[in-house]
Design a protein around this motif. Structure first.
Motif, mmCIF file in Angstrom:
data_model
loop_
_atom_site.group_PDB
_atom_site.id
_atom_site.type_symbol
_atom_site.label_atom_id
_atom_site.label_comp_id
_atom_site.label_asym_id
_atom_site.label_seq_id
_atom_site.Cartn_x
_atom_site.Cartn_y
_atom_site.Cartn_z
ATOM 1 N N MET A 67 14.509 -33.359 -78.363
ATOM 2 C CA MET A 67 13.889 -34.427 -79.141
ATOM 3 C C MET A 67 12.436 -34.091 -79.458
ATOM 4 S SD MET A 67 15.400 -37.877 -77.340
ATOM 5 C CE MET A 67 17.033 -37.822 -76.616
ATOM 6 N N ARG A 68 11.751 -33.515 -78.489
ATOM 7 C CA ARG A 68 10.347 -33.163 -78.690
ATOM 8 C C ARG A 68 10.211 -32.026 -79.706
ATOM 9 N NH1 ARG A 68 9.082 -31.719 -73.684
ATOM 10 N NH2 ARG A 68 8.753 -33.891 -73.071
ATOM 11 N N THR B 202 16.668 -37.609 -82.540
ATOM 12 C CA THR B 202 16.995 -38.834 -81.816
ATOM 13 C C THR B 202 18.473 -38.804 -81.436
ATOM 14 O OG1 THR B 202 17.466 -39.998 -83.894
ATOM 15 C CG2 THR B 202 15.253 -40.234 -82.985
ATOM 16 N N ARG B 203 18.776 -39.475 -80.331
ATOM 17 C CA ARG B 203 20.186 -39.622 -79.957
ATOM 18 C C ARG B 203 20.674 -40.942 -80.532
ATOM 19 N NH1 ARG B 203 22.100 -38.888 -73.799
ATOM 20 N NH2 ARG B 203 20.354 -40.325 -73.492
ATOM 21 N N ASN C 115 11.977 -33.410 -83.277
ATOM 22 C CA ASN C 115 11.803 -34.804 -83.700
ATOM 23 C C ASN C 115 13.161 -35.475 -83.856
ATOM 24 O OD1 ASN C 115 10.324 -37.117 -84.442
ATOM 25 N ND2 ASN C 115 10.428 -36.613 -86.618
ATOM 26 N N ASP D 42 27.689 -37.079 -77.195
ATOM 27 C CA ASP D 42 26.357 -37.524 -77.597
ATOM 28 C C ASP D 42 26.141 -37.121 -79.051
ATOM 29 O OD1 ASP D 42 25.264 -38.733 -75.219
ATOM 30 O OD2 ASP D 42 25.253 -36.719 -74.346
ATOM 31 N N GLU E 185 20.011 -34.385 -69.414
ATOM 32 C CA GLU E 185 19.002 -35.298 -69.948
ATOM 33 C C GLU E 185 17.672 -34.600 -70.146
ATOM 34 O OE1 GLU E 185 19.360 -38.286 -71.195
ATOM 35 O OE2 GLU E 185 21.514 -38.205 -70.777
ATOM 36 N N SER E 186 17.355 -33.644 -69.288
ATOM 37 C CA SER E 186 16.116 -32.867 -69.451
ATOM 38 C C SER E 186 16.174 -32.029 -70.722
ATOM 39 C CB SER E 186 15.898 -31.971 -68.232
ATOM 40 O OG SER E 186 14.768 -31.139 -68.421
ATOM 41 N N LYS E 187 17.337 -31.437 -70.996
ATOM 42 C CA LYS E 187 17.505 -30.669 -72.228
ATOM 43 C C LYS E 187 17.317 -31.573 -73.449
ATOM 44 C CE LYS E 187 20.817 -27.391 -70.238
ATOM 45 N NZ LYS E 187 22.156 -26.778 -70.366
ATOM 46 N N TYR E 188 17.870 -32.770 -73.371
ATOM 47 C CA TYR E 188 17.777 -33.691 -74.495
ATOM 48 C C TYR E 188 16.328 -34.063 -74.795
ATOM 49 C CZ TYR E 188 22.863 -34.442 -74.381
ATOM 50 O OH TYR E 188 24.228 -34.281 -74.449
ATOM 51 N N VAL E 189 15.558 -34.316 -73.744
ATOM 52 C CA VAL E 189 14.141 -34.655 -73.943
ATOM 53 C C VAL E 189 13.421 -33.518 -74.657
ATOM 54 C CG1 VAL E 189 11.953 -35.062 -72.745
ATOM 55 C CG2 VAL E 189 14.012 -36.272 -72.004
ATOM 56 N N GLN E 190 13.712 -32.284 -74.255
ATOM 57 C CA GLN E 190 13.065 -31.128 -74.883
ATOM 58 C C GLN E 190 13.502 -30.963 -76.342
ATOM 59 O OE1 GLN E 190 12.874 -27.494 -72.277
ATOM 60 N NE2 GLN E 190 13.985 -28.827 -70.846
#
Length: 358
Positions: A230-231, A236-237, A234, A323, A223-228
């Motif tokens: 997305m940032r 989205t999941r 730009n 995902d 989940e930490s990788k996903y946040v990075q």
């Protein structure tokens, strides 16, 4: 200018896989290993577009395949060097730098090896900003930059140089030639000036692949990788969903599109929504309960829910938890001209892109 080390190359490889909607992992891994092994003998230099002189000659490198996986008949190693030499001979001037035909998959990473072989730097730019299946589907085409001369070297070392004005006609000729040459070919095309690439290319795309790879390769929770991601992108999941059904169709396809269409049906874990992926060489369309959630030229990536690693379409299995990520393409692809060239209609999908509003 940035000189790449072995860690950069490994990150580059992971990023190239993420941005490829249908990866050839064996070929990407083979090039990654070749580059890492060859690094002690030379440098891979990555340069920004503003480090080029406006009159420098730059050329795009890329594999074109038609029915033969590169890993099934590996290159000897000099194919792209011969293509560059053919371009130089035809134009009567030296190439100053190389750039990738596509920022993803095998075409994203292969210029690094050719840079090592030739001593030429790699420009941190490309004319797709992602992977598209046709050589005519580039921002250089949108900008009116000539695609030819095109140098082609095939599996057995046979080679040819083509002069053709129309990019769509070039696609037809090159694809037909690739079949005759054995199933894949190394190509050099879109020879242009540094100024033309600056005006019509997409920039920072090589560095982006390295940054994606750094995130995916980090020892961090998924989940930490996903946040990075997305940032950075730009992105989205769209959903976390489980594969329920896979099917293939023998629909007619446009000339040049390399594979037939496949469909995947998934069920979202939390909402129970029905998700359908339409695939034709890449993921072209994402439907959520029948509504269009994403469509080419959006970049759709499948990641394993447990590891957060890229899942190749060929490796998807019923029951797998995945995902689905959506990364926007470069803004130019959402213009009217961009969507006409590489949007849903270009793939036989008569629908309005979800980023367009009536």
């Amino acid at each position: 200018m940035r000189t790449l080390n072995s860690e950069d190359v490994r990150h580059f490889s992971k990023g190239a896989n993420f941005l490829a909607c249908h990866i050839d992992p064996a070929a990407v891994f083979a090039y990654e290993e070749m580059i890492v092994q060859a690094l002690p003998t030379g440098d891979v230099r990555l340069i920004n577009i503003d480090e080029l002189d406006p009159n420098d000659l730059v050329v795009a490198l890329g594999f074109v395949t038609q029915g033969l996986a590169i890993a099934d008949m590996p290159p000897v190693g000099d194919e792209f060097v011969r293509c560059i030499q053919a371009i130089e001979q035809r134009l009567g001037r030296k190439v100053s730098a190389l750039y990738s035909l596509a920022a993803g998959n095998i075409n994203g990473i292969l210029p690094l090896m050719t840079g090592l072989q030739t001593g030429l730097p790699i420009v941190d730019s490309d004319p797709m900003g992602r992977v598209l299946p046709l050589i005519s589907q580039t921002t250089l085409t949108l900008g009116g930059v000539r695609i030819s001369p095109i140098a082609v070297t095939g599996v057995t070392g046979e080679h040819s140089t083509l002069d053709v004005e129309d990019p769509q006609r070039a696609e037809t000729l090159v694809r037909s030639l690739v079949i005759e040459l054995g199933g894949w070919a190394a190509t050099a095309m879109y020879p242009c000036t540094g100024q033309q690439l600056a005006e019509h290319g997409i920039h920072g795309t090589m560095t982006r692949m390295i940054k994606i790879g750094e995130i995916l390769g980090a020892e961090e929770p998924v989940e930490s990788k996903y946040v990075q991601l997305m940032r950075l992108l730009n992105a989205t999941r769209v959903a976390r969903a489980r594969v329920k059904h896979m099917e293939s169709f023998s629909r007619d396809k446009a000339l040049g599109l390399p594979t037939q269409t496949t469909s995947l049906t998934l069920v979202a874990e939390q909402t129970g929504q029905i998700i359908r992926l339409e695939i034709g060489n890449e993921i072209l369309l994402v439907l959520v309960d029948g509504a269009v959630a994403a469509a080419v030229p959006d970049i759709i990536t499948l990641l394993s829910a447990d590891l957060g690693q890229v899942v190749n379409l060929d490796d998807v299995r019923v029951g797998q938890l995945i995902d689905i990520f959506l990364t926007p393409a470069a803004p130019i692809w959402y213009t009217e001209a961009g969507l006409n060239l590489a949007g849903p209609p270009a793939f036989g999908l008569q629908l309005q892109h979800p980023r367009c509003h009536a």
